[in-house]
Design an enzyme around this catalytic site. Structure first.
Site, PDB file in Angstrom:
ATOM      1  N   ILE A  52       0.872  -1.162   0.000  1.00 40.55           N
ATOM      2  CA  ILE A  52       0.000   0.000   0.000  1.00 40.55           C
ATOM      3  C   ILE A  52       0.913   1.216   0.000  1.00 40.55           C
ATOM      4  O   ILE A  52       1.860   1.294   0.783  1.00 40.55           O
ATOM      5  CB  ILE A  52      -0.951  -0.001   1.226  1.00 40.55           C
ATOM      6  CG1 ILE A  52      -1.878   1.218   1.198  1.00 40.55           C
ATOM      7  CG2 ILE A  52      -0.197  -0.078   2.532  1.00 40.55           C
ATOM      8  CD1 ILE A  52      -2.945   1.195   2.314  1.00 40.55           C
ATOM      9  N   SER A  53       0.681   2.167  -0.899  1.00 44.17           N
ATOM     10  CA  SER A  53       1.562   3.327  -1.037  1.00 44.17           C
ATOM     11  C   SER A  53       1.526   4.188   0.215  1.00 44.17           C
ATOM     12  O   SER A  53       0.547   4.202   0.966  1.00 44.17           O
ATOM     13  CB  SER A  53       1.150   4.175  -2.243  1.00 44.17           C
ATOM     14  OG  SER A  53       1.351   3.473  -3.447  1.00 44.17           O
ATOM     15  N   GLN A  54       2.615   4.940   0.434  1.00 42.49           N
ATOM     16  CA  GLN A  54       2.634   5.851   1.572  1.00 42.49           C
ATOM     17  C   GLN A  54       1.548   6.914   1.371  1.00 42.49           C
ATOM     18  O   GLN A  54       1.178   7.245   0.236  1.00 42.49           O
ATOM     19  CB  GLN A  54       3.999   6.503   1.719  1.00 42.49           C
ATOM     20  CG  GLN A  54       4.337   7.555   0.682  1.00 42.49           C
ATOM     21  CD  GLN A  54       5.733   8.115   0.846  1.00 42.49           C
ATOM     22  OE1 GLN A  54       6.657   7.687   0.168  1.00 42.49           O
ATOM     23  NE2 GLN A  54       5.892   9.075   1.746  1.00 42.49           N
TER      24      GLN A  54
END
Length: 353
Positions: free
Chosen positions: A87-89
């Site tokens: 999951i992207s920052q």
């Protein structure tokens, strides 16, 4: 009339902005954690759109990560979600959402559903999100999480997102959350005139790219360097170019599983006879037939003159067998071209012996 569509790689499902209870769990005040994330990671940088900031403050990011990662859900970093995906920052999600410039009446197409978090953020802002996820397990998990979180305006589909969602095209907005080596032509074709597409592009270190389409053509603007999961996983991100007399004739890259490998794509794009051309490929051509034919056999049948290979494939089904097929066909092969650079880029994606 063009519609704005967010397409994420996944399975079909409909979700709308949902009211998520502001609760605590394990002593963590999630609402306060979200507010802190918005204040210190987004507003303190360059995210200014009130709609984006509001969506990021409402979506329960901790629900979209595995239980063991929930205490870190609002930290300024990506997190693993299993199956080799992340999951992207938060900042990257906010930046891409803001760059998309989508509004309440839009339908957005997203490619690469992953955890479903980006879709949820978009669902807080737009009318409908269409998302495609290539990994069935992730698509099902994202569908379930979105449903449990109360979103009813997200439709999740399982499949190859780089082929788009043609029956709903054209789209005013498209967002891509896995990195292709180049901007997918099918998505450009499905982008409406006046539309915007936001995506990471490249192999290894990629660049965040904003694509705009006008009546005169397509323009690209790059914002900053990023590192996203390659769109071809679990296949390694391999590249291939075909050259003759110092002229670039064709190039290809590994696609999603079941679709052409880099060498096959380059040969398909070649508009002249392959006899006598030079082929440069980052990884040893595959010697075996799986969901796609053997690339080594395809190059041998094409009677190319010479193949330059970056590194030998560590997959036990290969390990030099692709090189043997080429040499047995009378094709010169040189191994180790830019080998250190290739190995540094590809080693994390290869089967370790």
């Amino acid at each position: 009339m063009a519609r704005t569509l967010v397409l994420i790689l996944g399975t079909a499902m409909l979700v709308a902005p949902g009211a998520v209870p502001q609760s605590t769990q394990g002593g963590i005040d999630w609402a306060s954690a979200r507010r802190r994330m918005v204040d210190t990671q987004l507003e303190a940088r360059d995210i200014t759109d009130p709609a984006v900031l509001g969506a990021m403050a409402r979506v329960p990011r901790h629900l979209f990560v595995p239980l063991e990662a929930r205490p870190f859900a609002y930290e300024d970093r990506p997190l693993p979600i299993g199956l080799g995906q992340t999951i992207s920052q938060p900042y990257i999600v906010a930046h891409m959402t803001e760059a998309l410039r989508a509004g309440p009446g839009d339908v957005v197409l997203e490619i690469g559903t992953g955890s479903g978090y980006q879709a949820a953020v978009l669902a807080e802002i737009v009318r409908e999100v269409l998302t495609i996820e290539i990994v069935p397990e992730l698509a099902e998990r994202a569908r379930r999480t979105l449903n449990e979180a109360g979103y009813r305006n997200v439709q999740v589909r399982t499949g190859d997102g780089y082929r788009g969602w043609p029956e709903r095209a054209p789209f005013g907005r498209i967002i891509v959350t896995a990195a292709p080596p180049e901007v997918p032509p099918a998505l450009v074709n499905q982008l409406a005139v006046g539309g915007t597409m936001v995506l990471p592009v490249g192999v290894g270190l990629q660049e965040m790219t904003i694509v705009t389409k006008t009546a005169d053509g397509v323009a690209q603007r790059r914002t900053f360097a990023v590192r996203f999961v390659p769109a071809c996983l679990p296949n390694p991100p391999v590249g291939c170019v075909i050259v003759h007399k110092r002229e670039l004739l064709a190039r290809g890259h590994t696609s999603a599983p079941g679709y052409p490998h880099a060498e096959a794509m380059a040969l398909q794009r070649l508009r002249v006879s392959p006899a006598g051309v030079l082929v440069y490929v980052t990884l040893e051509p595959c010697s075996f037939r799986g969901r796609t034919p053997s690339c080594a056999e395809a190059l041998a049948a094409a009677r190319v003159a010479r193949v330059y290979v970056g590194m030998i494939d560590s997959d036990p089904r290969n390990q030099g067998r692709g090189i043997e097929i080429l040499r047995a066909a009378g094709i010169d092969v040189e191994v180790g071209v830019l080998g250190a650079d290739v190995e540094a880029t590809l080693s994390q994606y290869l089967i370790q012996p």
